[in-house]
Enzyme design. Structure first.
Site, PDB file in Angstrom:
ATOM      1  N   HIS A 293       6.053 -50.667  73.995  1.00 48.84           N
ATOM      2  CA  HIS A 293       5.459 -51.406  74.943  1.00 48.84           C
ATOM      3  C   HIS A 293       4.755 -50.595  75.781  1.00 48.84           C
ATOM      4  CE1 HIS A 293       8.202 -54.962  74.545  1.00 48.84           C
ATOM      5  NE2 HIS A 293       7.151 -55.161  74.325  1.00 48.84           N
TER       6      HIS A 293
ATOM      7  N   GLU B  54       4.556 -59.276  48.342  1.00 49.06           N
ATOM      8  CA  GLU B  54       4.638 -57.737  48.808  1.00 49.06           C
ATOM      9  C   GLU B  54       5.400 -56.878  47.681  1.00 49.06           C
ATOM     10  OE1 GLU B  54       6.874 -57.969  52.574  1.00 49.06           O
ATOM     11  OE2 GLU B  54       7.895 -59.790  51.812  1.00 49.06           O
TER      12      GLU B  54
ATOM     13  N   ASP C 121       4.679 -53.108  52.595  1.00 45.93           N
ATOM     14  CA  ASP C 121       5.503 -52.929  51.341  1.00 45.93           C
ATOM     15  C   ASP C 121       5.093 -52.881  50.042  1.00 45.93           C
ATOM     16  OD1 ASP C 121       8.273 -52.698  52.712  1.00 45.93           O
ATOM     17  OD2 ASP C 121       8.607 -54.794  52.644  1.00 45.93           O
TER      18      ASP C 121
ATOM     19  N   CYS D 158      -1.367 -59.729  55.976  1.00 48.51           N
ATOM     20  CA  CYS D 158      -0.536 -59.444  57.466  1.00 48.51           C
ATOM     21  C   CYS D 158      -0.116 -57.901  57.433  1.00 48.51           C
ATOM     22  CB  CYS D 158       0.308 -60.532  57.770  1.00 48.51           C
ATOM     23  SG  CYS D 158       1.699 -60.431  56.390  1.00 48.51           S
TER      24      CYS D 158
END
Length: 582
Positions: free
Chosen positions: A186, A428, A452, A499
């Site tokens: 963050h 993946e 992955d 992604c």
């Protein structure tokens, strides 16, 4: 010096060292148990008051999304289970409040630090931030006075928390350099929103830079220069001016379609972990959410979230996104993401073990509860569902049966849901890539999870620093697998997204574009620069370049070739000469 750039831009200024003294937490046996519990409660209340002040300041100075970080911090201090654990430790062991609070907090910190997923692992920094706040109150330690920071400051620290970053005056800070931290922490997210160049990962940085040293910080390359010569200063000042012009250009990408010069259109989506991330998705004009990591809803708590709790989370995201698609990845825990209340047994190799879809198929009620929550939320937006870590046809078909049974149950209960939700899978695992022609007949879309897929294809633990030289998203084997997946999907009439981190790599975007990838899903801040790249390319030229990389022998050869064609040191891309070089 070289670190990892997590917030782009060039900072040139004088160093301002922030050195935090470690807090000594001693175990002290106490007689007055109630007094320690009262001290704990007062410190936590003090922490909540501080967080509320920080929330209001951040809301006013930066924005709602960033301010929500501190509301989530406040929720940690209102978690009944967490509070009970600390109080029970004080009672059962007759120990002081700070020791008990520190021990329980560290348990959750270790839990998150062992997670492989960068986004989830770096949530440990949020727990540390909250823990530090309460411990300072218990120990009577005052916060750092940031009002003394001078103009054009390069902040240098071992670590910076979200609280630190949010309190900096944007106009005063040229850049930030730390020893530890993460790309999706963050603190890094706030730095990007504030436009502060940031570099992390430089060992013993406090010992290498002194107060008032002249420092150049390149938040993209991760390069840091201390007391530069005139030539270096001139070069980086010129580079800084060019980047500022580029940022103006990128803002012009808002509202434009993600389409090539020869009219091939793709979708640029964003990856998120919580509903709080949606604001950044919309600010950066993403065309959807390509990965909603639903496991975050299950983390940092002592019991499984109920169907209603999950429903509210999904509903919030869908309502915010309107008609834009939202792909929710079903629960992906196990392996590196240990959740205590699931009591997952210890395994010799958890990354190849009982995780993701395997765990869900072994805990059907958990799986069905999540699917019911998603289905109920589907009436509030454009949701799609994606199953992770599919390796066999049977797993996919079993998951689809449970999904259909969940729909039937809701129908019988008279509960509304959309009946035409698209179902997809993560590709993946190499076995899924190899049989992707068969899997494509069973689903509506694929999403390639490169993180992955690289790890499993190359047999490399990406968290092992000794093997980092082997872990590469430019490996020809990976590129050939991806090309095969895309071709098999298109032959079956379905679309393909990506992604993993490779989807936002400026050097690989042209290659995946040439391969025909339909959707690129990445961290929100990368959306506009990726659109700029795509809108300045010809797909037919990228097809030729992609085919050329497929015949190369090594990852180094591929990366060097792409670096030559798509360097980012000038006008973001050397677009003009692509045709002549090929």
């Amino acid at each position: 010096m070289k670190g990892l750039g997590v917030s782009q831009g060039i900072g040139i200024g004088k160093a301002f060292i922030i050195e935090k003294k470690p807090m000594d937490i001693n175990k002290v046996y106490v007689d007055d148990i109630q007094n320690e519990i009262n001290r704990l409660r007062n410190a936590m209340e003090d922490g909540k008051n501080q967080l509320n002040e920080l929330y209001l300041k951040t809301l006013n100075d930066i924005g709602e999304k960033e301010a929500q970080i501190f509301k989530s911090h406040e929720m940690m201090l209102e978690d009944d289970t967490f509070i009970s654990e600390v109080e029970n430790k004080i009672k059962s062991e007759a120990v002081n409040a700070e020791y008990a609070f520190n021990e329980v907090s560290n348990y959750y910190i270790r839990l998150f630090e062992n997670i492989e997923d960068d986004y989830l692992r770096e949530r440990s920094e949020d727990i540390k931030d909250v823990m530090s706040r309460v411990l300072k109150s218990l120990l009577g330690i005052k916060d750092t006075d940031y009002s003394k920071i001078h103009n054009n400051a390069i902040i240098v620290a071992k670590d910076l928390t979200p609280s630190d970053t949010a309190q900096f005056e944007k106009g005063k800070i040229e850049a930030m350099i730390t020893e530890i931290g993460g790309k999706t922490s963050h603190a890094a997210i706030i730095a990007r929103i504030m436009g502060i160049p940031t570099v992390i990962g430089i060992d013993n940085i406090i010992d290498k830079i002194k107060d008032d040293d002249i420092v150049i910080c390149d938040g993209k390359t991760g390069k840091v220069i201390v007391n530069p010569n005139e030539k270096q200063l001139f070069y980086y000042q010129q580079k800084k001016d060019k980047l500022e012009k580029l940022n103006i250009e990128l803002k012009k990408q808002i509202g434009l379609p993600s389409i090539t010069k020869d009219n091939f259109e793709v979708s640029l989506a964003a990856n998120i972990g919580t509903p709080h991330d949606v604001d950044s998705v919309l600010e950066n004009d993403a065309e959807g959410i390509g990965l909603f990591r639903s496991e975050f809803i299950f983390m940092n708590r002592s019991c499984q979230p109920t169907e209603d709790e999950q429903f509210e989370e999904y509903k919030e995201v869908l309502q915010k996104m309107g008609d834009k698609p939202v792909i929710i990845r079903t629960l992906d825990i196990g392996g590196d993401k240990n959740v205590p209340y699931f009591d997952i047994p210890k395994e010799m190799n958890p990354f190849l073990g009982y995780r993701a879809i395997r765990l869900c198929l072994g805990n059907v009620e958990v799986f069905r509860t999540q699917l019911r929550a998603i289905l109920r939320a589907s009436v509030y937006g454009n949701v799609k569902i994606m199953f992770p870590m599919i390796s066999t046809m049977k797993e996919l078909r079993d998951a689809k049966k449970i999904f259909e049974k969940s729909k039937e149950d809701l129908r019988n209960e008279g509960i509304s849901f959309k009946d035409d939700i698209e179902i997809g899978i993560m590709i993946e695992i190499p076995s899924a890539a190899i049989i992707s022609d068969l899997l494509a007949k069973e689903v509506d879309f694929f999403s390639i999870g490169t993180n992955d897929l690289i790890q499993y294809t190359l047999a490399v633990d990406r968290m092992n620093s000794k093997l980092s030289h082997l872990y590469s998203q430019y490996h020809p084997a990976l590129l050939r697998l991806i090309k095969g997946i895309i071709d098999n999907a298109h032959n079956a009439g379905i679309w393909v997204g990506m992604c993993g981190e490779a989807a936002g790599d400026p050097k690989l975007i042209p290659i995946f574009l040439g391969m025909g990838l339909d959707e690129f899903s990445m961290n929100s801040p990368s959306i506009l620069s990726s659109r700029y790249i795509i809108r300045n390319l010809y797909k037919n030229e990228m097809e030729q370049i992609a085919n050329k990389t497929l015949n190369m022998e090594t990852a180094v050869e591929v990366e060097d070739y792409l670096s030559c064609l798509f360097a980012e040191d000038n006008d973001y891309l050397k677009r003009c000469n692509v045709r002549s070089k090929n």
